[in-house]
Design an enzyme around this catalytic site. Structure first.
Site, PDB file in Angstrom:
ATOM      1  N   LEU A  76     -46.505  53.230 105.295  1.00  0.00           N
ATOM      2  CA  LEU A  76     -46.192  52.482 104.077  1.00  0.00           C
ATOM      3  C   LEU A  76     -44.672  52.366 104.045  1.00  0.00           C
ATOM      4  CD1 LEU A  76     -48.475  54.141 101.344  1.00  0.00           C
ATOM      5  CD2 LEU A  76     -48.796  51.926 102.442  1.00  0.00           C
ATOM      6  N   ASP A  77     -44.165  51.330 103.391  1.00  0.00           N
ATOM      7  CA  ASP A  77     -42.711  51.190 103.256  1.00  0.00           C
ATOM      8  C   ASP A  77     -42.154  52.370 102.456  1.00  0.00           C
ATOM      9  OD1 ASP A  77     -42.942  48.762 104.523  1.00  0.00           O
ATOM     10  OD2 ASP A  77     -42.937  47.603 102.656  1.00  0.00           O
ATOM     11  N   LYS A  78     -40.862  52.567 102.590  1.00  0.00           N
ATOM     12  CA  LYS A  78     -40.216  53.674 101.876  1.00  0.00           C
ATOM     13  C   LYS A  78     -40.422  53.560 100.358  1.00  0.00           C
ATOM     14  CE  LYS A  78     -35.630  55.736 101.503  1.00  0.00           C
ATOM     15  NZ  LYS A  78     -34.226  55.619 101.883  1.00  0.00           N
TER      16      LYS A  78
ATOM     17  N   LYS B  23     -45.564  42.171 100.509  1.00  0.00           N
ATOM     18  CA  LYS B  23     -44.326  41.621  99.928  1.00  0.00           C
ATOM     19  C   LYS B  23     -44.051  40.220 100.456  1.00  0.00           C
ATOM     20  CE  LYS B  23     -42.295  46.198  99.547  1.00  0.00           C
ATOM     21  NZ  LYS B  23     -41.613  47.193 100.365  1.00  0.00           N
TER      22      LYS B  23
END
Ligand code: URA
Length: 239
Positions: free
Chosen positions: A108-110, A195
């Site tokens: 997962l993204d930060k 996103k």
């Protein structure tokens, strides 16, 4: 040698994260290790993992070949085992659950929150991460602008996002009580995919949380940053 046969010192250090091979040898020497009720001082001795009962300092060790951990990832942590700058998800695992070889099975993204599986089982992780598996992942999304009806068709037809990537057909589910939120279901995991999909629709993701992978749902009682040990059969729900 039988598949699950291993040296007693290796066995002990693989099952208790705070005990190194050196510590395990020392415990044997001190007479703190019993196999099926008899003291074993020689750490070269082999045991059958899962069959022999190993007792260390008076406590029986229950054998687990692999460990599976559900993490509710907070923002600010990266899904890798090492990072020069940011804390990694491994830092959220308590010493009781920590094992050598533990890694996040998926990224997962930060700044994304939610469900991450941590394991030391390369085989199951490979199955989950294979691009051919098309395991559906569900995300809760909050947006800057309200959702629009035409998003449904855009998601279904397979969107081309910036950089030219073409997404597989995906699903969006509106949340009647909140026009600025929705659920998104994806069968792949391209870089920043959710996103980028909303950017293509001239919207912007302001909050993103993964809530399900295949049949495995994020436990509602698991607080942000908390871990929960899973059984192999729970993880199979993903597949
Ligand atoms: N899509 C994103 O944009 N980010 C994630 O972390 C996961 C899916």
């Amino acid at each position: 040698m039988k598949a699950d046969m291993m040296r007693i010192d290796k066995y002990i250090s693989s099952q208790i994260s705070s005990v190194s091979r050196k510590d395990a040898k020392a415990l044997c020497k001190k007479g703190e290790v019993l196999v099926n009720g008899s003291i074993v001082k020689n750490s070269d001795e082999k045991i059958i993992a899962g069959e022999d009962i190993v007792t260390v300092c008076g406590e029986d060790i229950s054998y687990k070949k692999h460990i599976y951990i559900m993490l509710n990832k907070p923002r600010g942590y990266v899904c890798s085992t090492k990072d020069g700058k940011s804390p990694t998800v491994l830092e959220l695992v308590s010493p009781e659950l920590f094992r050598k070889g533990l890694f996040p099975a998926g990224r997962l993204d930060k700044d994304t929150e939610g469900l991450v599986l941590l394991t030391d089982d390369g085989e199951i992780s490979h199955k989950i991460l294979s691009p051919k598996s098309h395991i559906e992942k569900k995300y809760y999304v909050e947006l800057k602008y309200p959702t629009q009806e035409h998003y449904v068709a855009e998601f279904e037809k397979g969107m081309q996002i910036d950089g030219g990537d073409v997404c597989l057909p995906a699903r969006i589910e509106f949340i009647p009580e909140n026009k600025n939120a929705c659920y998104v279901y994806l069968k792949e995991g391209m870089y920043h995919q959710v996103k980028r999909m909303f950017k293509k629709l001239s919207n912007k993701v302001v909050f993103l949380k993964r809530v399900q992978i295949g049949g495995l749902k994020l436990d509602e009682n698991l607080g942000t940053g908390e871990c929960l040990e899973l059984l192999h059969k729970d993880v199979e729900k993903i597949l």
